[in-house]
Design an enzyme around this catalytic site. Sequence first.
Site, PDB file in Angstrom:
ATOM      1  N   LYS A  86     -96.871  97.166 -19.235  1.00 17.66           N
ATOM      2  CA  LYS A  86     -96.854  95.820 -19.831  1.00 17.66           C
ATOM      3  C   LYS A  86     -97.019  95.775 -21.349  1.00 17.66           C
ATOM      4  CE  LYS A  86    -101.771  95.030 -19.404  1.00 17.66           C
ATOM      5  NZ  LYS A  86    -102.843  94.094 -19.148  1.00 17.66           N
ATOM      6  N   SER A 126     -93.503  86.447 -15.954  1.00 20.13           N
ATOM      7  CA  SER A 126     -94.168  86.133 -17.226  1.00 20.13           C
ATOM      8  C   SER A 126     -93.444  85.003 -17.942  1.00 20.13           C
ATOM      9  CB  SER A 126     -94.146  87.398 -18.094  1.00 20.13           C
ATOM     10  OG  SER A 126     -94.472  87.089 -19.426  1.00 20.13           O
ATOM     11  N   THR A 128     -92.750  85.066 -20.753  1.00 25.39           N
ATOM     12  CA  THR A 128     -91.871  85.724 -21.717  1.00 25.39           C
ATOM     13  C   THR A 128     -90.393  85.485 -21.373  1.00 25.39           C
ATOM     14  OG1 THR A 128     -91.579  87.764 -22.958  1.00 25.39           O
ATOM     15  CG2 THR A 128     -91.768  88.011 -20.604  1.00 25.39           C
ATOM     16  N   TYR A 151     -89.651  95.289 -22.156  1.00 25.42           N
ATOM     17  CA  TYR A 151     -90.657  94.790 -21.198  1.00 25.42           C
ATOM     18  C   TYR A 151     -90.228  93.424 -20.664  1.00 25.42           C
ATOM     19  CZ  TYR A 151     -94.607  92.080 -19.613  1.00 25.42           C
ATOM     20  OH  TYR A 151     -95.383  91.229 -18.879  1.00 25.42           O
ATOM     21  N   LYS A 155     -88.783  91.887 -16.704  1.00 23.85           N
ATOM     22  CA  LYS A 155     -89.222  90.724 -15.913  1.00 23.85           C
ATOM     23  C   LYS A 155     -88.034  89.860 -15.511  1.00 23.85           C
ATOM     24  CE  LYS A 155     -93.544  91.741 -15.760  1.00 23.85           C
ATOM     25  NZ  LYS A 155     -94.129  92.231 -14.490  1.00 23.85           N
ATOM     26  N   TYR A 178     -96.759  84.003 -15.406  1.00 19.42           N
ATOM     27  CA  TYR A 178     -98.052  83.851 -16.063  1.00 19.42           C
ATOM     28  C   TYR A 178     -97.879  83.485 -17.516  1.00 19.42           C
ATOM     29  CZ  TYR A 178     -99.184  87.501 -12.537  1.00 19.42           C
ATOM     30  OH  TYR A 178     -99.296  88.280 -11.418  1.00 19.42           O
ATOM     31  N   PHE A 179     -98.779  82.668 -17.995  1.00 20.56           N
ATOM     32  CA  PHE A 179     -98.874  82.465 -19.435  1.00 20.56           C
ATOM     33  C   PHE A 179     -99.829  83.550 -19.965  1.00 20.56           C
ATOM     34  CE2 PHE A 179     -96.020  79.063 -20.645  1.00 20.56           C
ATOM     35  CZ  PHE A 179     -95.413  78.915 -19.419  1.00 20.56           C
ATOM     36  N   LEU A 201    -104.520  89.543 -28.137  1.00 27.36           N
ATOM     37  CA  LEU A 201    -105.470  88.884 -29.038  1.00 27.36           C
ATOM     38  C   LEU A 201    -106.932  88.987 -28.581  1.00 27.36           C
ATOM     39  CD1 LEU A 201    -105.908  87.071 -31.529  1.00 27.36           C
ATOM     40  CD2 LEU A 201    -105.545  85.091 -30.034  1.00 27.36           C
ATOM     41  N   ASP A 299     -92.728  87.510 -31.878  1.00 30.41           N
ATOM     42  CA  ASP A 299     -93.629  86.445 -31.430  1.00 30.41           C
ATOM     43  C   ASP A 299     -92.910  85.098 -31.425  1.00 30.41           C
ATOM     44  OD1 ASP A 299     -96.000  87.653 -30.771  1.00 30.41           O
ATOM     45  OD2 ASP A 299     -96.924  87.405 -32.738  1.00 30.41           O
TER      46      ASP A 299
END
Length: 341
Positions: A86, A126, A128, A151, A155, A178-179, A201, A299
């Site tokens: 991940k 995800s 993402t 990655y 997904k 998921y967030f 983070l 990001d």
Amino acid sequence: MQILVTGGLGFIGSHTVVELIEKGYEPVIIDNLSNSNIEVLQRIKNIVGEVNIPFEQIDLKDKNAVRDFFKKYTEIKGVIHFAASKAVGESVQNPLMYYDNNLTSLIYILQNISSKKNIKFIFSSSCTVYGQAEKMPITEDAPRQKATSPYGNTKIIAEDIINETTMVTDLQAILLRYFNPVGAHPSGEIGELPLGVPQNLIPFITQTAVGIRKELSVFGNDYPTSDGTCIRDYIHVMDLAEAHVVALERLINENSSQKVEIFNVGTGKGTSVLEIIQTFEKITGQKLNYKYAPRREGDTTIAYADTTKVNETLGWKATRTLEEALSSAWNWQENQKQHTI
Ligand code: WQD
């Protein structure tokens, strides 16, 4: 009822194993220990008591081993498939490893269960897959966008593999997008164990506060948000673990007639990096050493979930606050001093 949890000693997997046991299920764990520690098995027992939790150290890329597992465990009624690599940056450096780890394992599991109507499947996807969504909050029907890393691409491809398999087999699946999962079990026994320098983070913050890292770099303060930093939907891992069990129950109790369902799993609330830092400082009384740094490549500016579908269909809602999540992450970090892992 036996439920296979792949990657069951990992961050989200271990919390879900605890939740399954507390709800009366019998989890069977597969983990290859590539990014987890066998001691987590004992930590889980420290929380739930000395129950028998079958554990198989299997690499899911070993086709024969996966086949033999399902020959041995004939009573499995559900599979919650966490096992995957991940790290976004690592996936850019080593795309083949990511496609191999994340997709080969999925294919071998599906080959073994897709013809068995009585084995249900829950997959870790995800947010993402949405890339930078145009509209906030993000609903499940928002378009998926080309991933910015291998990655993320695994997904997207995995979702397609599952979807296409359900169309021609007995497989019934739920994809949970998921967030940002954060926090730890309140006992401090299990939590996130990043290998090396954390990329995410919250572990970076707790490691900075405890003195392992010198300072946190806030990646970008010139985003078009209220304080210039990125906004995410941080969900407590305990809430996320509960969502898996509720999703599994929907399939096992045959409350869904669909072959595949997709749910966002988040809180529905967006929080900026600066707000995270301020909340962390407030609840821990720690002053966090941080500086502004350039934006991190790949990001997105903002991502938070529309949780209407998951709230209404699964009857599940995140109940824990950001304060609880951060204080559990801090408790977990502090506990690490007393343990070997
Ligand atoms: C959150 C925010 C950073 C570190 C990633 C994956 C995603 C999912 C979860 C999981 C961002 C900022 C971070 C730091 C910072 N995958 N940040 N300084 O990128 O939202 O999601 O993890 O397995 O697929 O992409 O999470 O925690 O890395 O970052 O300022 O040292 O914190 O820029 O705005 P992200 P994150």
